[in-house]
Design an enzyme around this catalytic site. Sequence first.
Site, PDB file in Angstrom:
ATOM      1  N   HIS A   1      -3.955   0.801   7.270  1.00 22.59           N
ATOM      2  CA  HIS A   1      -4.457   1.802   6.326  1.00 22.59           C
ATOM      3  C   HIS A   1      -5.261   1.047   5.282  1.00 22.59           C
ATOM      4  O   HIS A   1      -4.827  -0.005   4.808  1.00 22.59           O
ATOM      5  CB  HIS A   1      -3.277   2.531   5.688  1.00 22.59           C
ATOM      6  CG  HIS A   1      -3.642   3.735   4.876  1.00 22.59           C
ATOM      7  ND1 HIS A   1      -4.789   4.463   5.068  1.00 22.59           N
ATOM      8  CD2 HIS A   1      -2.983   4.339   3.840  1.00 22.59           C
ATOM      9  CE1 HIS A   1      -4.818   5.467   4.218  1.00 22.59           C
ATOM     10  NE2 HIS A   1      -3.744   5.411   3.452  1.00 22.59           N
TER      11      HIS A   1
ATOM     12  N   GLY B   1       3.101   6.417  14.346  1.00 22.71           N
ATOM     13  CA  GLY B   1       3.691   5.361  15.144  1.00 22.71           C
ATOM     14  C   GLY B   1       4.486   5.906  16.315  1.00 22.71           C
ATOM     15  O   GLY B   1       4.534   5.306  17.397  1.00 22.71           O
TER      16      GLY B   1
END
Length: 354
Positions: free
Chosen positions: A124, A153
């Site tokens: 990120h 995830g």
Amino acid sequence: MAKMNFGGVEENVVTRDEFPLEKAREVMKDETIAIIGYGVQGPGQALNLRDNGFNVIVGQRQNSKTWDKAVADGWVPGETLFPIEEAAEKGTIIQYLLSDAAQIEVWPALKAKLSPGKALYFSHGFGITYKDRTGIIPPEGVDVILVAPKGSGTSLRRMFLAGRGLNSSYAIFQDATGRAKERVVALGIGVGSGYLFETTFQKEVYSDLTGERGTLMGAIAGIFEAQYEVLRKRGHSPSEAFNETVEELTQSLMPLVAENGMDWMYANCSTTAQRGALDWKGKFRDAVKPVFEELYEEVATGREAQRSIDTNSQSDYREKLEVELKEIRESEMWQAGTQVRSLRPENEKKTIKA
């Protein structure tokens, strides 16, 4: 690297055909990948890398639920599972996968472990893009790279186990070793990406924050609520309102869009649905576009990031979050959803087998 043309716009992408797993393993053969954080992205990326034959260790706070989860997933304390600082010391590539708020908190300790030649990896762009607010300013001697899977995830892991790949973006913020490109691509292939498309840390976080608050989560949840409430107000049952608002979209129509595109889905529904969707599409676009313009401006100025930092760093954030999630969970619409999902044929079969 392949060049792909998207509607007249040429982009750099990397596929598994041109950068196969064997090549990724060769690039990473002398590296120790330390996964810091075992919450949202950590498990999927760590397990995929391990299953793909990379040298992986995990760094996590001891005496925590996520430490216990890592142990349950087969990471061995003292061998492949360590406290955060110890894992960062051992790793040559540090995958910094803590939450944005936790990254700010842990950064001083982690930075001390970033000796020259290591790579600092993010999924990120938040911490680096808003470094004036987060304080995450990497030392000059390390590569700073990003692989951002376009999904959770959990999705990354599920698709990997199904033999599929989840597309990811990649970026290089700092190339100190001259190897940042091969490192980031090898890691992107290793975590289970379907293909990799090039971006920057700033563009990743701007698009990501806009998407999360927009069509991926915030906007779609708001649209669900609005339509459901109108149907219920007009006398439709909870089951009917939920099926017409959520179930048909997620179970029937979106899979068709994912497989073949919106035009194909339109072409393969009733003429009544086609005409209505085409006539009303523009009205919805015009209604929400100003909201998206406002949202993007808040992201680009950093105000949205600051709100996130201020809120997520509060000591009672988790308690407040649970109150908000409970309100959604216990709303009539999502209670109806629980009942509808329980009646799906696949769940019926599971019940029979049990």
